[in-house]
Design an enzyme around this catalytic site. Structure first.
Site, PDB file in Angstrom:
ATOM      1  N   THR A 296     -29.471  14.997  55.128  1.00 17.88           N
ATOM      2  CA  THR A 296     -28.275  15.826  55.005  1.00 17.88           C
ATOM      3  C   THR A 296     -28.615  17.271  54.679  1.00 17.88           C
ATOM      4  O   THR A 296     -29.465  17.558  53.834  1.00 17.88           O
ATOM      5  CB  THR A 296     -27.364  15.262  53.902  1.00 17.88           C
ATOM      6  N   SER A 302     -22.934  15.757  57.948  1.00 16.98           N
ATOM      7  CA  SER A 302     -23.047  14.492  58.679  1.00 16.98           C
ATOM      8  C   SER A 302     -23.391  14.677  60.156  1.00 16.98           C
ATOM      9  O   SER A 302     -23.691  13.693  60.836  1.00 16.98           O
ATOM     10  CB  SER A 302     -21.731  13.701  58.561  1.00 16.98           C
ATOM     11  N   GLY A 335     -31.861  12.035  46.983  1.00 18.82           N
ATOM     12  CA  GLY A 335     -32.248  11.187  45.862  1.00 18.82           C
ATOM     13  C   GLY A 335     -33.750  11.169  45.668  1.00 18.82           C
ATOM     14  O   GLY A 335     -34.527  11.206  46.626  1.00 18.82           O
ATOM     15  N   ARG A 468      -5.669  -9.782  25.923  1.00 11.81           N
ATOM     16  CA  ARG A 468      -4.817  -8.792  25.269  1.00 11.81           C
ATOM     17  C   ARG A 468      -3.362  -9.264  25.237  1.00 11.81           C
ATOM     18  O   ARG A 468      -2.769  -9.583  26.285  1.00 11.81           O
ATOM     19  CB  ARG A 468      -4.910  -7.474  26.024  1.00 11.81           C
ATOM     20  N   GLY A 572      -6.146   2.339  27.010  1.00 14.87           N
ATOM     21  CA  GLY A 572      -7.151   3.174  26.358  1.00 14.87           C
ATOM     22  C   GLY A 572      -8.513   2.514  26.306  1.00 14.87           C
ATOM     23  O   GLY A 572      -9.549   3.191  26.350  1.00 14.87           O
ATOM     24  N   THR A 593     -18.568   8.971  50.257  1.00 10.99           N
ATOM     25  CA  THR A 593     -19.175  10.144  50.892  1.00 10.99           C
ATOM     26  C   THR A 593     -20.569   9.875  51.421  1.00 10.99           C
ATOM     27  O   THR A 593     -20.865  10.200  52.575  1.00 10.99           O
ATOM     28  CB  THR A 593     -19.226  11.315  49.883  1.00 10.99           C
ATOM     29  N   GLU A 595     -23.980   8.115  52.911  1.00  6.31           N
ATOM     30  CA  GLU A 595     -24.143   7.278  54.112  1.00  6.31           C
ATOM     31  C   GLU A 595     -22.992   7.517  55.091  1.00  6.31           C
ATOM     32  O   GLU A 595     -22.636   6.636  55.877  1.00  6.31           O
ATOM     33  CB  GLU A 595     -24.242   5.795  53.739  1.00  6.31           C
ATOM     34  N   ASP A 597     -19.312  10.293  55.411  1.00  4.92           N
ATOM     35  CA  ASP A 597     -17.951  10.425  54.904  1.00  4.92           C
ATOM     36  C   ASP A 597     -17.054   9.378  55.550  1.00  4.92           C
ATOM     37  O   ASP A 597     -17.108   9.149  56.765  1.00  4.92           O
ATOM     38  CB  ASP A 597     -17.435  11.831  55.218  1.00  4.92           C
TER      39      ASP A 597
END
Length: 819
Positions: A296, A302, A335, A468, A572, A593, A595, A597
Site C-alpha cells: 500500500t 488499493s 506491519g 446482570r 458502563g 480497511t 486487505e 477497503d
C-alpha cells in the site's frame, strides 16, 4: 373537633424524626400512611384531617403530640428523614415476611402487632386506617408491596436451565474437520504467558506482542504453511484456521502473526522460487527473520496497478534500483516496519531496458541484524492508533536502494543478467491477476478472524446479560437483562449472523483448499505455467478472489456492528478495558480497511458478478448476461405470487427454503436490473467508466445481496448436513434450525423495504416478520449462554470479569465491605 383538642395538647412539639415514631409503638400502624402523605413533599389539608380524624382517637397524649408534629404543614420532615422512615418500613416489612401483603391497612396492622406488647383494639384501628385509605384514595393491588418492598439482593450467578443438547457436541460441530487445530490453539491460549496486560504503553505493548509471536513460532505456527522441505506441513488451510482461532485472544497478535507468516512468508512462498525458499522460509517460520509486506502507498492506496515505487534494473551491475519518486509513493501502514522488521517484500513497477512491465515483488532488506536502518531506507513510526497498538506499523520511503537481481520474486516473471524480461504468462493483465490471486489467503484470513472477534464480543455480552439483573415486575425479583425482548433483539440476531458467517467462512476455506490442490500454486517448486493453465488458473483465482472480497467485507462490517452492540448492551461495564469489548471494538474497526477497503471490495465482487467486467464493457456480454438472468428471473417470479406474498403463518415464515429463495430472488433481480441499467448507458455511447460510476450504488447493493444469499446458503447447507448425521441429537438439529431461521427472518426483515417495493411481500407479511423475529428471540433466549459457550473460548482468553459469576469481585481490588 379532634383537631382542636390536638392543638391544645402540648406547648412544645417533639422533633419530626423516625426515632420519635418508633418510641411510640401505637404509631407503628400509621407509618406507611405518614410516608404516603408526605411523599410528594407537600401535605394537603384533607390528608392531615383524615389522619387526625380517626386514628388519633385511639392514641394517648404523648402519641398524639408526636403525630401532630409529623402533620404540621409548616414543619415538613426532611428528605433524609423521609428516607429513614422509608427504610425503616421496608426493613420491618421484610422481617415480618410481608411480601404477600397488598394493602397499607394490612401492613400497618402488622407493624402495630410487631411493635406493641398488646395490640389493643386492633379491629378498631384497622377500621380507622381503612377510612383514611378510602378518604385518600390509596387503593390498588400490591400498593404496599410495591412501595415498601425491601431492596433486592444483587445476584451475580447464572440461573440458566441446562440446554437440551450437549454444549460439547455443538462445539465439535463448529470446529468441524479442523477440531485438532482449534483445540491446539485453545491449549496454547491457556498457557501462563498468554495473559492480557492493560497497563502497557505503546512500546511495551509491541514488545509483549512480539514475545507472544515468538512463543507461537516456537510452538510451530510459522511452519504450518511452509513447504515440507523447509520444515513445514504445506498446509496453508491449517494456518488460516489457526489464524482464525487466535482471534479468541489479542487481535494485535493476530495481525502480527498474519503479517509475519501469512503476508511476508506467504508472498515469498507463493511468488518466489526454490532459491528464495531455501534462503528465507525456514528462518521466517521460526520468527528468526521478521519482515513485512510493503504494498500500500499513500497516493494510490488499493489501486495496486498504479503504484509509484519503481524498481529500475541496472544491467551493468545486475542490480535493481528501488526508489520512491514522491511523497505519495511512500509505503503506508506496513506491519513490522516501525520496529521489528529486518526485511520487506516490496511491490514496485519493474522497469528494464526502458520498458515498464508492471508491478512485481522484491525481497528488500531494510535493517541489519542490530536493527539499524540500511542506507537509502527511511522508516518512521505511524504512531498511536485507534486500535491494534501492539502492531508496529510504519511508513517506508526508498532513496535509490540497490537490490540484487536475485531478490526479484520470479515465479511468474524473471529478468536475466542482460536485462531481458520473460514470463510464462504473456498477457500483463493475466500475469498481474495471477500474482495477486496467490495472496487471496489474506482476505480469507481477515474474514475468519473477524468472525472470531464477533464471537468473543458476543460471548462476553450474552453471558453478562444472563448475569446482570435490573428491574422486574412489581413486588418481584429483578430480571436478567437478557430476559428483556429489546436486549434479546440487540444481541441474538447478531449471534445468529455470527453462526451463519462461521459456516460461510468455513465453506470459503474449503473452496480455497480445493483451489490450491487443483492449481499450480499449490506446488511451490513449480516455476512455469502453460498459457492454457494460466488462463484457467486466473479465472478460478478471480472467482475465488471476488467471493473472498465480498465475505471479508460483510464479515468485518458484522464484527464492527456486533462489537458495538455488545459494548452498548453491557452499559458502563462494556466501557472498561478490562472487560475487553471496547478493545475488540477499537481493534476490529480497521478490519474494514486493510486487505482492501470494504466498499472497494464489493465493487470488485460486483464486476465479477457482471461477467468478467474489467476496464471496458462490451454490450454483447451484457446482453448475454441479461438473457441468462432473464430465464432465472422468470423462475424466481413464481416465488413472488400473491399467495406467497401474503402468507404469514409461522411455519412458512420460519421455512429455511423460503428464506433462501427470497434472498436469491433479491440477488438475481438486482443483478438483472444492474445489467439493464449498464447496457442502456453503453447503448447511449456513455464511457464505460462513467457508466459504471453512475450505477455504483446499484452495484454495491447487488454485491451485498449476493453475499447475504451466499452466507445464508452456507448456514442452510450446514443445517441440512447436520440433520443427515445419525449421531447428532435431534434437539441440537432442531435448535440449530431455529437459529438459522432467526438469521433468515432477521435478514428479510432488515430488507423488507426492498421486498415491499418489488412486490415480493405485502405489508401484512412485513409486520408478521417483525412478530416472528420477536418470537424467535424469545424462543432462543434460554439457549443463548449455551450458544456462546459452544464457541469454546477458554476462560483465560475470554478473560472479561463481567462474563463470569460473582463478577464484582473481579472488577476491583478494593476490600469488600461488611454491614
Amino acid at each position: 373537633m379532634a383537631s382542636d383538642r390536638m392543638d391544645e395538647v402540648s406547648a412544645a412539639k417533639p422533633q419530626v424524626t423516625t426515632e420519635a415514631l418508633c418510641a411510640h409503638p401505637q404509631l407503628a400502624a400509621l407509618m406507611p400512611l405518614l410516608y404516603i402523605v408526605w411523599a410528594d413533599g407537600e401535605l394537603q389539608q384533607e390528608e392531615r384531617e383524615a389522619l387526625l380524624r380517626g386514628p388519633a382517637q385511639h392514641l394517648g397524649e404523648s402519641e398524639k403530640s408526636t403525630l401532630q408534629s409529623w402533620l404540621d404543614p409548616a414543619a415538613p420532615p426532611s428528605a433524609t428523614e423521609m428516607l429513614r422512615l422509608y427504610e425503616h418500613i421496608c426493613a420491618a416489612s421484610a422481617r415480618l415476611g410481608a411480601a404477600t401483603r397488598a394493602s397499607l391497612v394490612d401492613l400497618g396492622l402488622d407493624l402495630l402487632r410487631a411493635n406493641s406488647a398488646g395490640t389493643g383494639d386492633a379491629e378498631a384501628t384497622g377500621r380507622a386506617l381503612a377510612e383514611v385509605e378510602d378518604a385518600l384514595g390509596l387503593h390498588g393491588a400490591d400498593l404496599a408491596r410495591r412501595l415498601f418492598r425491601p431492596r433486592p439482593p444483587v445476584l451475580t450467578h447464572f440461573a440458566e436451565a441446562p440446554p437440551p443438547f450437549a454444549i460439547a457436541d455443538l462445539t465439535e460441530v463448529l470446529d468441524g474437520p479442523y477440531r485438532q487445530d482449534w483445540q491446539w490453539v485453545r491449549e496454547q491460549l491457556q498457557r501462563g504467558c498468554f495473559r492480557y496486560r492493560y497497563d502497557l504503553g505503546k512500546e511495551r505493548y509491541r514488545e509483549q506482542v512480539k514475545e507472544w509471536l515468538l512463543e507461537l513460532a516456537q510452538a510451530g505456527v510459522g511452519q504450518l504453511s511452509l513447504p515440507t522441505q523447509y520444515g513445514g506441513t504445506g498446509r496453508v488451510d491449517r494456518f488460516i484456521k489457526v489464524f482464525e482461532a487466535l482471534g479468541m485472544f489479542d487481535l494485535s497478535l493476530v495481525v502480527k502473526v498474519g503479517v509475519q507468516f501469512g503476508l511476508f512468508g506467504g508472498a515469498i512462498a507463493n511468488l518466489g522460487t526454490s532459491s528464495h525458499h531455501q534462503r528465507y522460509l525456514a528462518a521466517i517460520g521460526r520468527a528468526e527473520l521478521l519482515g513485512g509486506f510493503a504494498m500500500t502507498e499513500l497516493g494510490h492506496g488499493s489501486n495496486v496497478r498504479e503504484l509509484e515505487t519503481v524498481a529500475r534494473y541496472d544491467a551493468e551491475r545486475a542490480f535493481f534500483v528501488l526508489h520512491s519518486p514522491s511523497v505519495s509513493a511512500r509505503k503506508e501502514w506496513i506491519g513490522n516496519a516501525a520496529v521489528h522488521g529486518r526485511m520487506m517484500v516490496v511491490f514496485a513497477q519493474l522497469e528494464t531496458l526502458g520498458v515498464n512491465h508492471g508491478v512485481h515483488a522484491f525481497v528488500v532488506p531494510v535493517r541489519d541484524e542490530e536493527g539499524r536502518l540500511l542506507p537509502g531506507v527511511y522508516i518512521e513510526d505511524c504512531g498511536h492508533k485507534m486500535g491494534l497498538n501492539g502492531v508496529d506499523n510504519g511508513r517506508i520511503r526508498f532513496d535509490h536502494v540497490e537490490v540484487p537481481r536475485e531478490n526479484l520474486l520470479d515465479r511468474y516473471a524473471s529478468v536475466e543478467v542482460s536485462g531481458r524480461y520473460s514470463s510464462p504468462i504473456a498477457d500483463p493483465g493475466k500475469r498481474f491477476f495471477t500474482m495477486l490471486g496467490t495472496l487471496v489467503a489474506g482476505r480469507i484470513s481477515v474474514a475468519s478472524a473477524a468472525v472470531t472477534a464477533s464471537k468473543s464480543a458476543l460471548a462476553i455480552a450474552v453471558r453478562y446479560g444472563a448475569l446482570r439483573r435490573q428491574f422486574g415486575p412489581a413486588g418481584g425479583d429483578e430480571r436478567c437483562v437478557l430476559d428483556y425482548l429489546s436486549h434479546q433483539q440487540r444481541l441474538l440476531p447478531q449471534l445468529a449472523t455470527t453462526y451463519a458467517l462461521h459456516f460461510a467462512v468455513q465453506e470459503l476455506q474449503q473452496d480455497y483448499r480445493k483451489h490450491l490442490e487443483q492449481s499450480a500454486v499449490a506446488l511451490p517448486e513449480t516455476t512455469a505455467l502453460s498459457e492454457a493453465d494460466a488462463r484457467t488458473h486466473t479465472q478460478r483465482s478471480k472467482r475465488l478472489e471476488a467471493h473472498a472480497a465480498g465475505l471479508k467485507a460483510l464479515a468485518s462490517w458484522h464484527a464492527i456492528a456486533a462489537a458495538q452492540a455488545s459494548r452498548e448492551c453491557c452499559g458502563g461495564m462494556g466501557f472498561l478495558t478490562i472487560n475487553r469489548i471496547c478493545q475488540i471494538r477499537k481493534d476490529i474497526d480497521v478490519f474494514a480497511t486493510f486487505e482492501g477497503d470494504n466498499t472497494v471490495l464489493l465493487q470488485l465482487l460486483a464486476k465479477s458478478l457482471l461477467t468478467d467486467y474489467a476496464e471496458e464493457f462490451q454490450s454483447d456480454l451484457v446482453g448475454t448476461l441479461l438473457r441468462e438472468l432473464g430465464r432465472s428471473a422468470v423462475a424466481n417470479l413464481n416465488e413472488a405470487n400473491p399467495i406467497n406474498a401474503r402468507r404469514i403463518d409461522s411455519e412458512h415464515l420460519r421455512d429455511l427454503d423460503f428464506h433462501r429463495a427470497a434472498l436469491r430472488f433479491r440477488a438475481e433481480h438486482l443483478c438483472q436490473s444492474a445489467a439493464r441499467r449498464l447496457k442502456k448507458r453503453l447503448d447511449d455511447k456513455i464511457e464505460p467508466f462513467v457508466a459504471f460510476n453512475e450505477v455504483q450504488d446499484h452495484l454495491l447493493a447487488l454485491a451485498t445481496a449476493h453475499m447475504e444469499c451466499a452466507i445464508y446458503g452456507a448456514f442452510h447447507d450446514a443445517v441440512n448436513a447436520l440433520a443427515e448425521q445419525a449421531k447428532v441429537a435431534p434437539a441440537l438439529v432442531h435448535n440449530f434450525r431455529t437459529l438459522c431461521a432467526l438469521h433468515g427472518v432477521a435478514r428479510l426483515y432488515t430488507r423488507r423495504a426492498w421486498f415491499l417495493e418489488n412486490g415480493y411481500i405485502e405489508s401484512r407479511k412485513a409486520r408478521a416478520l417483525r412478530k416472528e423475529l420477536a418470537s424467535l428471540c424469545t424462543e432462543l433466549r434460554p439457549l443463548a449462554v449455551a450458544l456462546v459457550d459452544a464457541f469454546g473460548i477458554p476462560e483465560q482468553a475470554l478473560a472479561a470479569p463481567i462474563a463470569f459469576e460473582n463478577y464484582p469481585d473481579g472488577l476491583s481490588s478494593l476490600p469488600a465491605q461488611s454491614v
